[in-house]
Write an enzyme that holds these catalytic residues in place. Structure first.
Site, PDB file in Angstrom:
ATOM      1  N   THR A 129       0.824  -1.210   0.000  1.00  0.00           N
ATOM      2  CA  THR A 129       0.000   0.000   0.000  1.00  0.00           C
ATOM      3  C   THR A 129       0.860   1.264   0.000  1.00  0.00           C
ATOM      4  O   THR A 129       1.980   1.252   0.527  1.00  0.00           O
ATOM      5  CB  THR A 129      -0.903  -0.008   1.261  1.00  0.00           C
ATOM      6  N   ASP A 130       0.304   2.339  -0.522  1.00  0.00           N
ATOM      7  CA  ASP A 130       1.017   3.622  -0.478  1.00  0.00           C
ATOM      8  C   ASP A 130       1.175   4.130   0.954  1.00  0.00           C
ATOM      9  O   ASP A 130       1.983   5.022   1.221  1.00  0.00           O
ATOM     10  CB  ASP A 130       0.302   4.675  -1.346  1.00  0.00           C
ATOM     11  N   GLU A 131       0.369   3.565   1.884  1.00  0.00           N
ATOM     12  CA  GLU A 131       0.433   4.052   3.262  1.00  0.00           C
ATOM     13  C   GLU A 131       1.788   3.787   3.919  1.00  0.00           C
ATOM     14  O   GLU A 131       2.104   4.381   4.946  1.00  0.00           O
ATOM     15  CB  GLU A 131      -0.683   3.428   4.108  1.00  0.00           C
ATOM     16  N   TYR A 157      -1.537  -0.436  11.170  1.00  0.00           N
ATOM     17  CA  TYR A 157      -1.769  -1.102   9.876  1.00  0.00           C
ATOM     18  C   TYR A 157      -0.614  -0.841   8.923  1.00  0.00           C
ATOM     19  O   TYR A 157      -0.012  -1.774   8.377  1.00  0.00           O
ATOM     20  CB  TYR A 157      -3.096  -0.613   9.251  1.00  0.00           C
ATOM     21  N   LYS A 161       2.233  -3.409   7.235  1.00  0.00           N
ATOM     22  CA  LYS A 161       2.441  -3.590   5.791  1.00  0.00           C
ATOM     23  C   LYS A 161       3.886  -3.259   5.415  1.00  0.00           C
ATOM     24  O   LYS A 161       4.502  -3.934   4.591  1.00  0.00           O
ATOM     25  CB  LYS A 161       1.468  -2.714   4.988  1.00  0.00           C
TER      26      LYS A 161
HETATM   27  P1  NAD Z   1     -10.187  -6.755   2.715  1.00  0.00           P
HETATM   28  O1  NAD Z   1     -10.129  -6.458   4.169  1.00  0.00           O
HETATM   29  O2  NAD Z   1     -11.424  -6.391   1.934  1.00  0.00           O
HETATM   30  O3  NAD Z   1      -9.953  -8.324   2.470  1.00  0.00           O
HETATM   31  C1  NAD Z   1      -8.964  -9.041   3.143  1.00  0.00           C
HETATM   32  C2  NAD Z   1      -9.206 -10.539   2.898  1.00  0.00           C
HETATM   33  O4  NAD Z   1      -8.148 -11.260   3.532  1.00  0.00           O
HETATM   34  C3  NAD Z   1     -10.521 -11.051   3.498  1.00  0.00           C
HETATM   35  O5  NAD Z   1     -11.166 -11.900   2.582  1.00  0.00           O
HETATM   36  C4  NAD Z   1     -10.081 -11.819   4.733  1.00  0.00           C
HETATM   37  O6  NAD Z   1     -10.947 -12.880   5.073  1.00  0.00           O
HETATM   38  C5  NAD Z   1      -8.710 -12.323   4.296  1.00  0.00           C
HETATM   39  N1  NAD Z   1      -7.814 -12.582   5.428  1.00  0.00           N
HETATM   40  C6  NAD Z   1      -7.538 -11.749   6.466  1.00  0.00           C
HETATM   41  N2  NAD Z   1      -6.693 -12.343   7.323  1.00  0.00           N
HETATM   42  C7  NAD Z   1      -6.410 -13.571   6.803  1.00  0.00           C
HETATM   43  C8  NAD Z   1      -5.594 -14.640   7.219  1.00  0.00           C
HETATM   44  N3  NAD Z   1      -4.883 -14.590   8.368  1.00  0.00           N
HETATM   45  N4  NAD Z   1      -5.538 -15.746   6.447  1.00  0.00           N
HETATM   46  C9  NAD Z   1      -6.259 -15.839   5.296  1.00  0.00           C
HETATM   47  N5  NAD Z   1      -7.058 -14.855   4.866  1.00  0.00           N
HETATM   48  C10 NAD Z   1      -7.127 -13.730   5.605  1.00  0.00           C
HETATM   49  O7  NAD Z   1      -8.891  -6.073   2.082  1.00  0.00           O
HETATM   50  P2  NAD Z   1      -8.685  -5.342   0.675  1.00  0.00           P
HETATM   51  O8  NAD Z   1      -9.125  -3.944   0.791  1.00  0.00           O
HETATM   52  O9  NAD Z   1      -9.222  -6.205  -0.386  1.00  0.00           O
HETATM   53  O10 NAD Z   1      -7.086  -5.326   0.611  1.00  0.00           O
HETATM   54  C11 NAD Z   1      -6.382  -6.437   0.048  1.00  0.00           C
HETATM   55  C12 NAD Z   1      -4.907  -6.147   0.098  1.00  0.00           C
HETATM   56  O11 NAD Z   1      -4.622  -4.965  -0.651  1.00  0.00           O
HETATM   57  C13 NAD Z   1      -4.358  -5.900   1.492  1.00  0.00           C
HETATM   58  O12 NAD Z   1      -3.098  -6.513   1.588  1.00  0.00           O
HETATM   59  C14 NAD Z   1      -4.245  -4.381   1.584  1.00  0.00           C
HETATM   60  O13 NAD Z   1      -3.211  -4.024   2.458  1.00  0.00           O
HETATM   61  C15 NAD Z   1      -3.904  -4.027   0.153  1.00  0.00           C
HETATM   62  N6  NAD Z   1      -4.340  -2.702  -0.309  1.00  0.00           N
HETATM   63  C16 NAD Z   1      -5.627  -2.289  -0.166  1.00  0.00           C
HETATM   64  C17 NAD Z   1      -6.027  -1.054  -0.693  1.00  0.00           C
HETATM   65  C18 NAD Z   1      -7.452  -0.571  -0.575  1.00  0.00           C
HETATM   66  O14 NAD Z   1      -7.732   0.571  -0.962  1.00  0.00           O
HETATM   67  N7  NAD Z   1      -8.400  -1.372  -0.094  1.00  0.00           N
HETATM   68  C19 NAD Z   1      -5.102  -0.251  -1.351  1.00  0.00           C
HETATM   69  C20 NAD Z   1      -3.758  -0.693  -1.471  1.00  0.00           C
HETATM   70  C21 NAD Z   1      -3.412  -1.932  -0.964  1.00  0.00           C
HETATM   71  O1  DAU Z   2      -4.114   4.067   0.575  1.00  0.00           O
HETATM   72  C1  DAU Z   2      -4.376   2.701   0.548  1.00  0.00           C
HETATM   73  C2  DAU Z   2      -5.176   2.314   1.769  1.00  0.00           C
HETATM   74  O2  DAU Z   2      -6.501   2.817   1.568  1.00  0.00           O
HETATM   75  C3  DAU Z   2      -5.206   0.812   1.998  1.00  0.00           C
HETATM   76  O3  DAU Z   2      -3.903   0.366   2.290  1.00  0.00           O
HETATM   77  C4  DAU Z   2      -6.148   0.446   3.154  1.00  0.00           C
HETATM   78  O4  DAU Z   2      -6.239  -0.953   3.292  1.00  0.00           O
HETATM   79  C5  DAU Z   2      -7.516   1.013   2.837  1.00  0.00           C
HETATM   80  O5  DAU Z   2      -8.412   0.743   3.913  1.00  0.00           O
HETATM   81  C6  DAU Z   2      -7.434   2.519   2.591  1.00  0.00           C
HETATM   82  O6  DAU Z   2      -7.072   3.227   3.810  1.00  0.00           O
HETATM   83  P1  DAU Z   2      -7.742   4.629   4.220  1.00  0.00           P
HETATM   84  O7  DAU Z   2      -7.594   4.795   5.677  1.00  0.00           O
HETATM   85  O8  DAU Z   2      -7.286   5.719   3.332  1.00  0.00           O
HETATM   86  O9  DAU Z   2      -9.289   4.299   3.817  1.00  0.00           O
HETATM   87  P2  DAU Z   2     -10.679   4.571   4.578  1.00  0.00           P
HETATM   88  O10 DAU Z   2     -11.763   4.266   3.587  1.00  0.00           O
HETATM   89  O11 DAU Z   2     -10.737   3.941   5.913  1.00  0.00           O
HETATM   90  O12 DAU Z   2     -10.637   6.151   4.788  1.00  0.00           O
HETATM   91  C7  DAU Z   2     -10.507   7.029   3.686  1.00  0.00           C
HETATM   92  C8  DAU Z   2     -10.481   8.442   4.245  1.00  0.00           C
HETATM   93  O13 DAU Z   2     -11.784   8.759   4.765  1.00  0.00           O
HETATM   94  C9  DAU Z   2      -9.515   8.631   5.399  1.00  0.00           C
HETATM   95  O14 DAU Z   2      -8.942   9.910   5.321  1.00  0.00           O
HETATM   96  C10 DAU Z   2     -10.400   8.523   6.653  1.00  0.00           C
HETATM   97  C11 DAU Z   2     -11.721   9.076   6.168  1.00  0.00           C
HETATM   98  N1  DAU Z   2     -12.940   8.493   6.780  1.00  0.00           N
HETATM   99  C12 DAU Z   2     -13.053   7.141   6.837  1.00  0.00           C
HETATM  100  C13 DAU Z   2     -14.158   6.550   7.408  1.00  0.00           C
HETATM  101  C14 DAU Z   2     -14.283   5.041   7.497  1.00  0.00           C
HETATM  102  C15 DAU Z   2     -13.949   9.316   7.233  1.00  0.00           C
HETATM  103  O15 DAU Z   2     -13.855  10.558   7.151  1.00  0.00           O
HETATM  104  N2  DAU Z   2     -15.055   8.744   7.787  1.00  0.00           N
HETATM  105  C16 DAU Z   2     -15.207   7.383   7.913  1.00  0.00           C
HETATM  106  O16 DAU Z   2     -16.248   6.929   8.469  1.00  0.00           O
END
Ligand code: NAD
Ligand code: DAU
Length: 343
Positions: A129-131, A157, A161
């Site tokens: 992730t970019d985080e 988190y 990562k």
């Molecule tokens: P998500 O939370 O929607 O899904 C995670 C999945 O992993 C779920 O199906 C869960 O059951 C499974 N899981 C969790 N712990 C596990 C374990 N111990 N063993 C097996 N399975 C397990 O997550 P997402 O948003 O789809 O993110 C997927 C990946 O992409 C993550 O690694 C996250 O860090 C990365 N990522 C997410 C975003 C985003 O915007 N959502 C952006 C950049 C990177």
């Molecule tokens: O940048 C990549 C990341 O993006 C991934 O690595 C993470 O897995 C993914 O969850 C996401 O993280 P963020 O923290 O950016 O996403 P989230 O949707 O939780 O929040 C987006 C922005 O909105 C953040 O600035 C917090 C804000 N927010 C979030 C929630 C849930 C609110 O203002 N209100 C809310 O209720």
């Protein structure tokens, strides 16, 4: 004739992992997909309903921290490529309960890489992730994260990562494990769990519930349609250089408050639903990816404009109400109550 590949996808019942499974079934129908997911609160087998009907798809309900279980799957399936999506992914939850983030995101990644070393694979890809780069100031729009930006995680988190990224690079250097890492910005699209900003806002709008915005809502995220992320990963696992990190992002920076208002406008809901609530601890201000490397080396560019992607996403939530209503009527209710009641 060359045997078609077997791709092992962890976390395939979650948001991006499931979109990746469907992307592969569409673009590489001859390949076998082995999905490993332990179905935490974020994993949903109904998301994979259509995939489960495909003869080239197999599902294992297994935790990536379970070394014996993972080795047995490698023994049986002999994957060529492993893509590790499985993770605890929600920043707010990591602030409440960091430990599970370290277990899954760090130790689980280690188990997956040990299995890859033991059984041999063409590629282990770590979805990061970019985080891991921390954040950028709001008053420096000229700054972007490149692959050379120092790691500077802000939340448990992102620290977990970042640790997994370092471990992946160490396994490449020490054991020659053929590793690649991608660091993507915020994704949005179908099957996004309704605890995250965009799906939460859509679901609450549709139920005429308050729309929580942390602080003033000026924090900026760089939104990318999930299918563009899937295409980037597919390119990296086949054509990316081993040992390399690739940033993925679409130059689509938006403030949270503007996203929430845009969803209200689309659904015809009043801004009076918006509630400014207590800010997230350690809240990152701005994320912005420079995707020049993946563009120059692999020709990747995002294909979905935000205006189209958000319309498709909102329409998906409108036509798939049962999917998210089932989620928000379950244990999610307790989570929501705990996180938002006195905020
Ligand atoms: P998500 O939370 O929607 O899904 C995670 C999945 O992993 C779920 O199906 C869960 O059951 C499974 N899981 C969790 N712990 C596990 C374990 N111990 N063993 C097996 N399975 C397990 O997550 P997402 O948003 O789809 O993110 C997927 C990946 O992409 C993550 O690694 C996250 O860090 C990365 N990522 C997410 C975003 C985003 O915007 N959502 C952006 C950049 C990177
Ligand atoms: O940048 C990549 C990341 O993006 C991934 O690595 C993470 O897995 C993914 O969850 C996401 O993280 P963020 O923290 O950016 O996403 P989230 O949707 O939780 O929040 C987006 C922005 O909105 C953040 O600035 C917090 C804000 N927010 C979030 C929630 C849930 C609110 O203002 N209100 C809310 O209720």
């Amino acid at each position: 004739m060359k045997k078609s590949k077997t791709i092992l996808v962890t976390g395939g019942a979650g948001f991006i992992g499931s979109n990746f499974v469907y992307y592969l079934l569409k673009t590489h129908p001859e390949e076998k997909i082995v999905c490993v997911d332990c179905l935490t609160y974020a994993g949903n087998l109904s998301t994979l309903k259509e995939a489960l009907q495909n003869k080239n798809f197999v599902f294992y309900k297994t935790n990536i921290c379970n070394r014996k279980g993972i080795y047995e799957i490698f023994e049986a399936e002999k994957p060529d490529i492993v893509v590790n999506f499985a993770a605890e992914s929600h920043v707010d939850r990591s602030i409440e309960t960091p430990e599970i983030f370290l277990q899954t995101n760090v130790l689980g990644t280690q188990v997956m890489m040990d299995a890859c070393r033991t059984y041999g694979v063409e590629r282990f890809h770590q979805v990061s992730t970019d985080e891991v780069y921390g954040d950028l100031p709001l008053d420096r729009p000229d700054l972007f994260f490149t692959e050379e930006t120092p790691i500077r995680a802000s939340s448990p988190y992102s620290a977990s990562k970042a640790s997994a990224d370092l471990l992946a690079q160490a396994y490449y250097r020490t054991y020659n494990l053929p590793v690649t890492v991608s660091r993507c910005s915020n994704n949005y699209g179908p099957y996004h769990f309704p605890e995250k900003l965009i799906p939460l806002t859509i679901a609450n709008c549709l139920n005429d519930r308050p729309l929580p915005v942390y602080g003033e809502g000026k924090n900026v995220r760089d939104w990318l349609y999930v299918e563009d992320h899937c295409r980037a990963i597919d390119l990296i696992i086949r054509k990316g250089r081993v040992g390399e990190v690739y940033n993925v992002g679409g130059h689509n920076e938006m403030r949270n408050i503007d996203i929430v208002k845009l969803i209200c406008d689309y659904l015809g809901k009043p801004y009076s639903l918006i509630r400014h609530v207590a800010d997230r601890k350690g809240h990152d201000m701005r994320y912005a990816i420079d995707p020049a490397k993946i563009h120059n080396e692999l020709g990747w560019l995002p294909e979905t404009k935000f205006a189209d992607g958000i319309r498709k996403t909102i329409e998906w939530y409108l036509t798939n109400r049962e999917w998210w209503e089932t989620i928000i009527s379950g244990e999610y209710r307790d989570y929501y109550e705990k996180m938002y009641k006195n905020r």
